[in-house]
Design an enzyme around this catalytic site. Structure first.
Site, PDB file in Angstrom:
ATOM      1  N   LYS A   1       0.834  -1.205   0.000  1.00 41.50           N
ATOM      2  CA  LYS A   1       0.000   0.000   0.000  1.00 41.50           C
ATOM      3  C   LYS A   1       0.864   1.249   0.000  1.00 41.50           C
ATOM      4  CE  LYS A   1      -3.772   2.102   2.692  1.00 41.50           C
ATOM      5  NZ  LYS A   1      -4.622   1.939   3.893  1.00 41.50           N
TER       6      LYS A   1
ATOM      7  N   SER B   1      -9.214   2.274   2.958  1.00 39.54           N
ATOM      8  CA  SER B   1      -8.342   3.008   2.058  1.00 39.54           C
ATOM      9  C   SER B   1      -7.314   2.120   1.347  1.00 39.54           C
ATOM     10  CB  SER B   1      -7.592   4.101   2.833  1.00 39.54           C
ATOM     11  OG  SER B   1      -6.794   3.537   3.866  1.00 39.54           O
TER      12      SER B   1
ATOM     13  N   SER C   1      -9.484  -0.176   7.177  1.00 40.82           N
ATOM     14  CA  SER C   1      -8.962  -0.053   5.816  1.00 40.82           C
ATOM     15  C   SER C   1      -8.331  -1.304   5.238  1.00 40.82           C
ATOM     16  CB  SER C   1      -7.957   1.102   5.742  1.00 40.82           C
ATOM     17  OG  SER C   1      -8.617   2.330   5.892  1.00 40.82           O
TER      18      SER C   1
END
Length: 459
Positions: free
Chosen positions: A57, A132, A156
């Protein structure tokens, strides 16, 4: 190298549709794979993730590789060090393919920002993958990589896992160290969420997540909250160990608006667990009420608001969405202290509740994937709801630090949108959460999304 090239071919074929990756490191990945092949050919010891392609990420630091945190403020930022978890994956032999897309600084459960194209859901490219950790969820669901890292300050890891039909686990707070991440005082924006943040794996199977966690966990002086290595191995206990366990199930926490299909799928899964594994399932939830306002205030308190405003002003950058609203709000010290005590109330109510139950099951999200550009659905079951109402269940795991996972359930037809069942365990019972996750997985085998070029791929 063959495994890596297969992953790169899939990325080349699919990522133009999905935008899961925002930065690729093809040559760097090939160099890593070459070194793994060399070590194997020479009979040298290799780690448990040797040669496994991994997406990281874009909120997680990677040495020498562009890391933007989804923000124009860091559009040219190249870290000089790996995050602890990336360092450990490299040490286990993993091949870092590139960075996966995220909302700006993770302040939003979606996959769009001002830097990169919006990430799309592999099950329906007109819908959101959640966030996210949007790119990580989409990349694993589309089988571009078998493992991707996500960070989870309010859900997330679990939210994109649920909407993309894959497995995601937020281990107990402190199991996986975080640094620089939310603990580097020189990084406004990324130096936030300190008491809420976790890093966890997103995978296609529970077994893969367990292997990843075995490489990611353990203490470090760089994270004062990091836990000692408690387990000799992250082995998944057989399903018979679940017999006699007491499980609580709530479809709505007593107040949330939940889509009828989601509610029914999760209740059906709970009843199947009870019947299949000899558990006792009761409809119950801790008396915590709607803690969303307290959670938002805690995030505001832990954000370097002054530093972000200064950086934005110096660079002439406009911050948007949830983050912009957070910075514009005029907070008071009384609001911050009230939120801290509200959190204590929620934590205490939850541990007392968990003394009676081994696990707590809920939906992961209140609805399935919604329109791509939205922050949340305008309504659920015909009722107008706030944009963040669909994430009603996830932040409890961050407030409490309890191990919490999302495992795919629901309609197994080829075109059905994924639904996630959230599994919360007792304090530090990560292995228990993995065991129950694996048991649920055996009832709902992993599926591949109906992306045209993905048909026929092996799982």
């Amino acid at each position: 190298m063959e495994v890596l090239e297969d992953a790169l071919d899939r990325i080349a074929t699919l990522d133009g549709q999905l935008n899961a990756f925002c930065t690729l490191d093809i040559e760097g990945a090939r160099a890593q794979a070459t070194e793994v092949d060399r070590r194997i050919a020479c009979g040298e010891q290799v780690g448990p993730l040797a040669g496994v392609p991994v997406g990281v990420k874009d909120l997680i630091a990677t040495r020498g590789l562009l890391t933007t945190y989804g923000s124009r403020l860091y559009r040219r930022h190249v870290p000089s060090e790996d995050d602890v978890v990336v360092e450990r994956l490299r040490g286990a032999g993993a091949v870092i393919v590139g960075k996966t897309n995220t909302s700006e600084f993770g302040y939003g459960a979606f996959g769009h920002n001002a830097l990169f194209p919006t990430t799309r859901n592999p099950w329906d490219t007109g819908r959101t993958p959640g966030g996210s950790s949007a790119g990580s969820g989409a990349a694993v669901a589309a089988n571009m990589v078998p493992l991707a890292l996500g960070s989870d300050g309010g859900g997330s890891v679990r939210l994109p896992a649920a909407l993309c039909g894959v497995y995601g686990i937020k281990p107990s707070w402190g199991r996986v160290p975080v640094y620089p991440g939310c603990r580097d005082d020189t990084l406004p924006g990324i130096s936030s969420w300190e008491s809420l943040e976790h890093i966890g794996p997103i995978t296609r199977t529970v077994a893969d997540a367990a292997i990843a966690l075995s490489c990611m966990t353990g203490p470090t002086p760089r994270d004062r909250a990091s836990l000692p290595s408690e387990f000799a191995a992250w082995a998944i206990a057989p399903p018979e160990t679940l017999r006699g366990k007491h499980i609580a199930f709530s479809a709505d926490l007593g107040w949330a608006v939940v889509d009828r299909k989601v509610r029914l799928a999760c209740e059906t899964a709970a009843r199947r667990i009870e019947k299949t594994y000899g558990c006792t399932v009761e409809f119950a939830q801790p008396e915590i009420g709607d803690y969303g306002a307290a959670f938002e205030t805690m995030v505001g308190m832990e954000t370097d608001r002054e530093g972000l405003r200064r950086m934005a002003a110096e660079q002439g950058v406009e911050l948007k969405d949830w983050l912009a609203r957070l910075l514009e709000r005029k907070w008071t010290a009384d609001e911050f202290t009230a939120a801290q005590f509200a959190r204590k109330r929620v934590v205490n109510a939850t541990w007392r509740f968990m003394e009676r139950y081994d696990f707590f099951l809920t939906p992961t999200t209140a609805c399935t994937a919604f329109d791509l550009e939205l922050e949340g659905p305008a309504n659920i079951e015909g009722q107008a709801v706030a944009s963040n109402a669909w994430v009603a269940f996830s932040a409890l795991g961050n407030f409490t630090g309890l191990p919490t996972a999302s495992v795919p359930i629901g309609d197994q037809s080829a075109s059905a949108l994924p639904i996630g069942l959230q599994i919360m365990g007792r304090h530090l019972d990560d292995l228990g959460v993995l065991a129950l996750s694996a048991a649920v997985e055996s009832m709902y085998p992993p599926r591949l999304p109906p992306v045209s070029s993905a048909r026929g791929w092996a799982t």
